[in-house]
Every structure is written in structure tokens, then in C-alpha cells.
Design an enzyme around this catalytic site. Sequence first.
Site, short mmCIF file in Angstrom:
data_model
loop_
_atom_site.label_atom_id
_atom_site.label_comp_id
_atom_site.label_asym_id
_atom_site.label_seq_id
_atom_site.Cartn_x
_atom_site.Cartn_y
_atom_site.Cartn_z
N SER A 1 0.83 -1.21 0.00
CA SER A 1 0.00 0.00 0.00
C SER A 1 0.86 1.26 0.00
O SER A 1 2.00 1.25 0.47
CB SER A 1 -0.91 0.03 1.23
OG SER A 1 -1.77 -1.08 1.26
N1 SAH Z 1 -0.79 -4.84 4.10
C1 SAH Z 1 -0.11 -5.12 2.85
C2 SAH Z 1 -0.99 -4.73 1.67
C3 SAH Z 1 -1.00 -5.79 0.64
S1 SAH Z 1 -2.22 -5.65 -0.63
C4 SAH Z 1 1.25 -4.45 2.78
O1 SAH Z 1 1.55 -3.61 3.66
O2 SAH Z 1 2.05 -4.78 1.91
C5 SAH Z 1 -3.54 -6.63 0.00
C6 SAH Z 1 -3.25 -8.05 0.37
O3 SAH Z 1 -4.48 -8.67 0.76
C7 SAH Z 1 -2.69 -8.92 -0.76
O4 SAH Z 1 -1.49 -9.49 -0.35
C8 SAH Z 1 -3.80 -9.96 -0.99
O5 SAH Z 1 -3.30 -11.23 -1.39
C9 SAH Z 1 -4.45 -10.01 0.37
N2 SAH Z 1 -5.82 -10.54 0.39
C10 SAH Z 1 -6.81 -10.39 -0.54
N3 SAH Z 1 -7.92 -11.01 -0.15
C11 SAH Z 1 -7.66 -11.59 1.07
C12 SAH Z 1 -8.42 -12.39 2.00
N4 SAH Z 1 -9.68 -12.73 1.77
N5 SAH Z 1 -7.82 -12.78 3.14
C13 SAH Z 1 -6.52 -12.44 3.41
N6 SAH Z 1 -5.76 -11.70 2.58
C14 SAH Z 1 -6.31 -11.27 1.42
#
Ligand code: SAH
Length: 213
Positions: free
Chosen positions: A64
Site C-alpha cells: 500500500s
Molecule cells: N498490508 C499489505 C498490503 C498488501 S495488498 C502491505 O503492507 O504490503 C492486500 C493483500 O491482501 C494482498 O497481499 C492480498 O493477497 C491479500 N488478500 C486479498 N484477499 C484476502 C483475504 N480474503 N484474506 C486475506 N488476505 C487477502
Amino acid sequence: MKDTLKHSGMRNKLAQVLSAKGIQDKTVLDAIKTVPRHLFLDSSFEDHAYQDKAFPIGAEQTISQPYTVAFQTELLKVKSSHKILEIGTGSGYQTAVLLHLKAKVYTIERQQELFKKTKLFFNKMNYRPKKVIFGDGYKGLPQEAPFDGIIVTAGAPLVPKPLLSQLKVGGKLVIPVGVEEQVMTLFTRKSEKEFEKQELGAFRFVPLLENKN
Ligand code: SAH
């Protein structure tokens, strides 16, 4: 890759940028100044780490934007030893920011590839979340509930009911809600049955997907 004075200087500048964009919580700005975001990206993208931008981390996912991380974290009002559930571990950067605030962090990721990679990275860096889980965040983590805060870092087409029910009274859920564009939404649990809802502006996230992959 190392963390150097140059990186720390870039982090201080990034914190100034976020402060100018409206982030006020000193503890959050301090986390931005401290957590080495460049180490959460592949080394070839080091130069991008301290720009206020989202960035690809593989498996069609993104780390993000720093402003978004700071904004969501500020809304959670994290206190030392708060129990926080994060949905979407991704690169682990948001997790590390929460750990810097001395929260007890439980984090769930649905992409196996990212889950494995980031879990190893946490070990290597000596970051110690309470649990890193391969699973579906739509269900929350009932066995560890209730939580002081829950943060969803992917765009949710709807608010998963289990997440609301796993909050303590007084606890907060920060969740971007919407399909193409999301509205940052803050729920505060006022009592067993009552939730206050606040809508706090438009953002863009990768989608929250159902089931594991
Ligand atoms: N907090 C992360 C943001 C990653 S983007 C960071 O700081 O890098 C969002 C993430 O949510 C992705 O890695 C994606 O695979 C995950 N995601 C999507 N749907 C999900 C679900 N149902 N349960 C857990 N993770 C999920």
C-alpha cells in the site's frame, strides 16, 4: 540490502510529506521514520521505496501507498499491547508499522506464495507478529477474538459480518469498502449491538478475494 543514513534521511522526508498531507499522529509518523520500507521491496526497486506510492510486490499484489498505511493506522488509534488483526499481510510493511506501535499483531494472507515469502522475511528481520496465518480474512480469526482493532488492507465489496462481531466493545474496524473505488470506512463498536460508522474518503486497493489461493 542494508539500511543506511541515506535511507533514514529519505524516511524523514517521507514523514514530512505525509504530515503535509494531514497525518498528525506522532507515533504513526515515527513508525514511518523507522520502518525500512525499501527492505520490503525487491532490491531493484529500492529507489521507489520512499516515494508516496503503492508498488507491485508479486502475485498481482501491491504494497500500500505510505499515505494509506499512515491514514489507516492513525484511524485505529493503536495503544501499546492492543490486540490487532490485519487482513492482507502482503509485503508485511503494514504489519511492521503496527509492531512498531507495540501492538500484538495477528495477520492473515490468502496467497500462499506471499504468505510463505513474508513469513520468512519476518523471521529474518526479527519482526515478531503473534501469528502469521495462511487463510481467508473474510472469516476473521474467531479463535483469537475479540480484538482492539481490525485493519483490512484490500478493497472489500462488502463488510464481512465476522469482522464486526470479533471487535471488543470500544474496538475499531478500518476497512476500505467498494468495488472499483473504495470508501475508507471506520466502525467503532459502541456496545454489543451498536456500531458507529464513519466514511473518510476515497481510496484504491487491490480486491479482497474469497477463499485461499
Ligand atoms: N498490508 C499489505 C498490503 C498488501 S495488498 C502491505 O503492507 O504490503 C492486500 C493483500 O491482501 C494482498 O497481499 C492480498 O493477497 C491479500 N488478500 C486479498 N484477499 C484476502 C483475504 N480474503 N484474506 C486475506 N488476505 C487477502
